[in-house]
Scaffold this motif. Sequence first.
Motif, PDB file in Angstrom:
ATOM      1  N   TYR A  81       0.832  -1.200   0.000  1.00 58.65           N
ATOM      2  CA  TYR A  81       0.000   0.000   0.000  1.00 58.65           C
ATOM      3  C   TYR A  81       0.869   1.254   0.000  1.00 58.65           C
ATOM      4  O   TYR A  81       1.995   1.243   0.504  1.00 58.65           O
ATOM      5  CB  TYR A  81      -0.881   0.042   1.249  1.00 58.65           C
ATOM      6  CG  TYR A  81      -1.985  -0.988   1.271  1.00 58.65           C
ATOM      7  CD1 TYR A  81      -3.287  -0.647   0.896  1.00 58.65           C
ATOM      8  CD2 TYR A  81      -1.735  -2.292   1.665  1.00 58.65           C
ATOM      9  CE1 TYR A  81      -4.306  -1.582   0.910  1.00 58.65           C
ATOM     10  CE2 TYR A  81      -2.751  -3.239   1.689  1.00 58.65           C
ATOM     11  CZ  TYR A  81      -4.031  -2.877   1.314  1.00 58.65           C
ATOM     12  OH  TYR A  81      -5.032  -3.809   1.327  1.00 58.65           O
ATOM     13  N   ILE A  82       0.310   2.328  -0.566  1.00 62.43           N
ATOM     14  CA  ILE A  82       0.935   3.644  -0.464  1.00 62.43           C
ATOM     15  C   ILE A  82       0.155   4.426   0.582  1.00 62.43           C
ATOM     16  O   ILE A  82      -1.086   4.506   0.509  1.00 62.43           O
ATOM     17  CB  ILE A  82       0.897   4.414  -1.797  1.00 62.43           C
ATOM     18  CG1 ILE A  82       1.458   3.562  -2.939  1.00 62.43           C
ATOM     19  CG2 ILE A  82       1.689   5.721  -1.687  1.00 62.43           C
ATOM     20  CD1 ILE A  82       1.333   4.214  -4.310  1.00 62.43           C
ATOM     21  N   THR A  83       0.858   5.002   1.545  1.00 64.47           N
ATOM     22  CA  THR A  83       0.200   5.721   2.623  1.00 64.47           C
ATOM     23  C   THR A  83       1.095   6.871   3.079  1.00 64.47           C
ATOM     24  O   THR A  83       2.313   6.815   2.878  1.00 64.47           O
ATOM     25  CB  THR A  83      -0.100   4.748   3.796  1.00 64.47           C
ATOM     26  OG1 THR A  83      -0.900   5.386   4.764  1.00 64.47           O
ATOM     27  CG2 THR A  83       1.186   4.241   4.432  1.00 64.47           C
ATOM     28  N   PRO A  84       0.516   7.935   3.647  1.00 64.20           N
ATOM     29  CA  PRO A  84       1.362   9.027   4.141  1.00 64.20           C
ATOM     30  C   PRO A  84       2.371   8.518   5.167  1.00 64.20           C
ATOM     31  O   PRO A  84       2.067   7.632   5.967  1.00 64.20           O
ATOM     32  CB  PRO A  84       0.346   9.979   4.791  1.00 64.20           C
ATOM     33  CG  PRO A  84      -0.928   9.719   4.059  1.00 64.20           C
ATOM     34  CD  PRO A  84      -0.917   8.245   3.783  1.00 64.20           C
ATOM     35  N   GLY A  85       3.590   9.082   5.123  1.00 71.39           N
ATOM     36  CA  GLY A  85       4.616   8.680   6.072  1.00 71.39           C
ATOM     37  C   GLY A  85       4.281   9.172   7.474  1.00 71.39           C
ATOM     38  O   GLY A  85       3.427  10.054   7.664  1.00 71.39           O
ATOM     39  N   LYS A  86       4.929   8.593   8.457  1.00 69.47           N
ATOM     40  CA  LYS A  86       4.694   8.986   9.835  1.00 69.47           C
ATOM     41  C   LYS A  86       5.035  10.459  10.025  1.00 69.47           C
ATOM     42  O   LYS A  86       6.089  10.921   9.598  1.00 69.47           O
ATOM     43  CB  LYS A  86       5.544   8.114  10.770  1.00 69.47           C
ATOM     44  CG  LYS A  86       5.213   8.300  12.239  1.00 69.47           C
ATOM     45  CD  LYS A  86       6.020   7.352  13.112  1.00 69.47           C
ATOM     46  CE  LYS A  86       5.653   7.534  14.580  1.00 69.47           C
ATOM     47  NZ  LYS A  86       6.443   6.638  15.456  1.00 69.47           N
ATOM     48  N   ASN A  87       4.115  11.203  10.656  1.00 71.35           N
ATOM     49  CA  ASN A  87       4.273  12.640  10.906  1.00 71.35           C
ATOM     50  C   ASN A  87       4.351  13.483   9.636  1.00 71.35           C
ATOM     51  O   ASN A  87       4.805  14.628   9.675  1.00 71.35           O
ATOM     52  CB  ASN A  87       5.516  12.917  11.767  1.00 71.35           C
ATOM     53  CG  ASN A  87       5.440  12.236  13.125  1.00 71.35           C
ATOM     54  OD1 ASN A  87       4.378  12.182  13.737  1.00 71.35           O
ATOM     55  ND2 ASN A  87       6.563  11.698  13.581  1.00 71.35           N
ATOM     56  N   ALA A  88       3.928  12.910   8.490  1.00 73.12           N
ATOM     57  CA  ALA A  88       3.907  13.684   7.244  1.00 73.12           C
ATOM     58  C   ALA A  88       2.905  14.833   7.371  1.00 73.12           C
ATOM     59  O   ALA A  88       1.884  14.711   8.046  1.00 73.12           O
ATOM     60  CB  ALA A  88       3.523  12.775   6.078  1.00 73.12           C
ATOM     61  N   LYS A  89       3.223  15.944   6.724  1.00 70.76           N
ATOM     62  CA  LYS A  89       2.380  17.140   6.836  1.00 70.76           C
ATOM     63  C   LYS A  89       1.493  17.299   5.603  1.00 70.76           C
ATOM     64  O   LYS A  89       1.965  17.206   4.475  1.00 70.76           O
ATOM     65  CB  LYS A  89       3.257  18.381   7.011  1.00 70.76           C
ATOM     66  CG  LYS A  89       4.076  18.362   8.286  1.00 70.76           C
ATOM     67  CD  LYS A  89       4.982  19.575   8.368  1.00 70.76           C
ATOM     68  CE  LYS A  89       5.824  19.534   9.634  1.00 70.76           C
ATOM     69  NZ  LYS A  89       6.767  20.692   9.701  1.00 70.76           N
ATOM     70  N   PRO A  90       0.186  17.550   5.809  1.00 71.47           N
ATOM     71  CA  PRO A  90      -0.732  17.720   4.675  1.00 71.47           C
ATOM     72  C   PRO A  90      -0.703  19.136   4.106  1.00 71.47           C
ATOM     73  O   PRO A  90      -0.379  20.094   4.810  1.00 71.47           O
ATOM     74  CB  PRO A  90      -2.098  17.414   5.298  1.00 71.47           C
ATOM     75  CG  PRO A  90      -1.951  17.841   6.724  1.00 71.47           C
ATOM     76  CD  PRO A  90      -0.524  17.565   7.105  1.00 71.47           C
ATOM     77  N   ASP A  91      -1.032  19.238   2.839  1.00 73.11           N
ATOM     78  CA  ASP A  91      -1.110  20.526   2.152  1.00 73.11           C
ATOM     79  C   ASP A  91      -2.348  20.506   1.273  1.00 73.11           C
ATOM     80  O   ASP A  91      -2.596  19.528   0.561  1.00 73.11           O
ATOM     81  CB  ASP A  91       0.145  20.749   1.305  1.00 73.11           C
ATOM     82  CG  ASP A  91       0.026  21.977   0.406  1.00 73.11           C
ATOM     83  OD1 ASP A  91      -0.292  23.061   0.930  1.00 73.11           O
ATOM     84  OD2 ASP A  91       0.247  21.848  -0.816  1.00 73.11           O
ATOM     85  N   ILE A  92      -3.149  21.569   1.305  1.00 72.11           N
ATOM     86  CA  ILE A  92      -4.365  21.659   0.497  1.00 72.11           C
ATOM     87  C   ILE A  92      -4.076  22.481  -0.765  1.00 72.11           C
ATOM     88  O   ILE A  92      -3.475  23.553  -0.681  1.00 72.11           O
ATOM     89  CB  ILE A  92      -5.504  22.321   1.306  1.00 72.11           C
ATOM     90  CG1 ILE A  92      -5.820  21.493   2.560  1.00 72.11           C
ATOM     91  CG2 ILE A  92      -6.763  22.462   0.453  1.00 72.11           C
ATOM     92  CD1 ILE A  92      -6.773  22.172   3.524  1.00 72.11           C
ATOM     93  N   TYR A  93      -4.510  21.970  -1.911  1.00 70.90           N
ATOM     94  CA  TYR A  93      -4.268  22.690  -3.170  1.00 70.90           C
ATOM     95  C   TYR A  93      -5.382  22.389  -4.168  1.00 70.90           C
ATOM     96  O   TYR A  93      -6.208  21.508  -3.946  1.00 70.90           O
ATOM     97  CB  TYR A  93      -2.898  22.302  -3.747  1.00 70.90           C
ATOM     98  CG  TYR A  93      -2.882  20.960  -4.460  1.00 70.90           C
ATOM     99  CD1 TYR A  93      -2.780  20.892  -5.848  1.00 70.90           C
ATOM    100  CD2 TYR A  93      -2.975  19.756  -3.755  1.00 70.90           C
ATOM    101  CE1 TYR A  93      -2.764  19.674  -6.509  1.00 70.90           C
ATOM    102  CE2 TYR A  93      -2.958  18.542  -4.404  1.00 70.90           C
ATOM    103  CZ  TYR A  93      -2.852  18.506  -5.787  1.00 70.90           C
ATOM    104  OH  TYR A  93      -2.854  17.303  -6.451  1.00 70.90           O
ATOM    105  N   ASN A  94      -5.394  23.111  -5.267  1.00 76.77           N
ATOM    106  CA  ASN A  94      -6.383  22.913  -6.328  1.00 76.77           C
ATOM    107  C   ASN A  94      -5.710  22.184  -7.496  1.00 76.77           C
ATOM    108  O   ASN A  94      -4.912  22.780  -8.221  1.00 76.77           O
ATOM    109  CB  ASN A  94      -6.933  24.259  -6.800  1.00 76.77           C
ATOM    110  CG  ASN A  94      -8.043  24.107  -7.837  1.00 76.77           C
ATOM    111  OD1 ASN A  94      -8.220  23.038  -8.412  1.00 76.77           O
ATOM    112  ND2 ASN A  94      -8.783  25.169  -8.090  1.00 76.77           N
TER     113      ASN A  94
END
Length: 306
Positions: free
Chosen positions: A29-42
């Motif tokens: 599976y592909i999943t966000p890394g531990k403590n990865a930070k999200p970013d919102i974009y269009n």
Amino acid sequence: MKNLFEQSRSHWVRYDRYELKTAADGKRYITPGKNAKPDIYNPLKEAPGIVLDALNVGMLMMNRSPEDEVQKAILEFVTHYGLLGLMTALPTTPSFMDYEKVYLPKNHFIKAESMETEDYLALFYPFDQLDVVKKGIESSWSVSGDRTMVALTMTFADEPMAKTMSFQREYAEPYEWVAQQFKDWAFTLTTSILYYNDYDLIDEDTRNLYRKGMAAFGGIAPSYHIELLDKPTIYWDFHSLLLGVQMMFSFLLVDGEKPLRLCKHCQKVFLGSRANSAFCSPRCKNQYNVYKSRGKNKGQDGENDD
């Protein structure tokens, strides 16, 4: 065409780091890394780059590139743009949490026409389950303990619950499913290009096969509405990155002014400046001509040797 893509209020989330993890059943599976930070974009404001990047990932598989090269390219794409949102892209509606079951049209990944909601969610949360309670058409979801996740959930409070759930750190997508989607997009492009390039060289049965292959491209269409601003403006609305890329790809595929092309030398997908564009860069054109010239000379030398 670019202005058309920019008219969207649909936003997506990408994390700054993703990783490949193997579940207990051996599935990757592909999943966000531990403590990865999200970013919102269009995503639509990333056109046409996001479409070209997706197609070029798929072309690596079409050209049978080494697996480690493909894997690296997929993770780079996901880090740049986010996961595809398969959980909301596959069902008949992204609001499937409001129904008793999840209903699925025909697709590559799941053969069942319907699934229990809990079983469907388990496909995308193989490591850590979300705190979700489902009773009939009623469902509730508790987010606690992580300020970033709470803020992310509040930002998308007006969106379907499943879309917001797919932005959580626990969310994961099967690597093979993601890879197959990139390959499908590349196959669609090559089908279109070969159909027109080889039209006079292929028989009608082969042409029909190409047409059927192209007719299968598509899926759940994004919704839109029109707002009366300084001029009538289309606002697109989609609930998965997959659907956004598919829509942008469709527009680019039928664009006669800057057509999608495959470089004759390096097989890279690019936007041509004209219908008969054959190379993605002057460098590729020069290299192609050099190799072609060397091939001719080698052939002549061979004839002289005889």
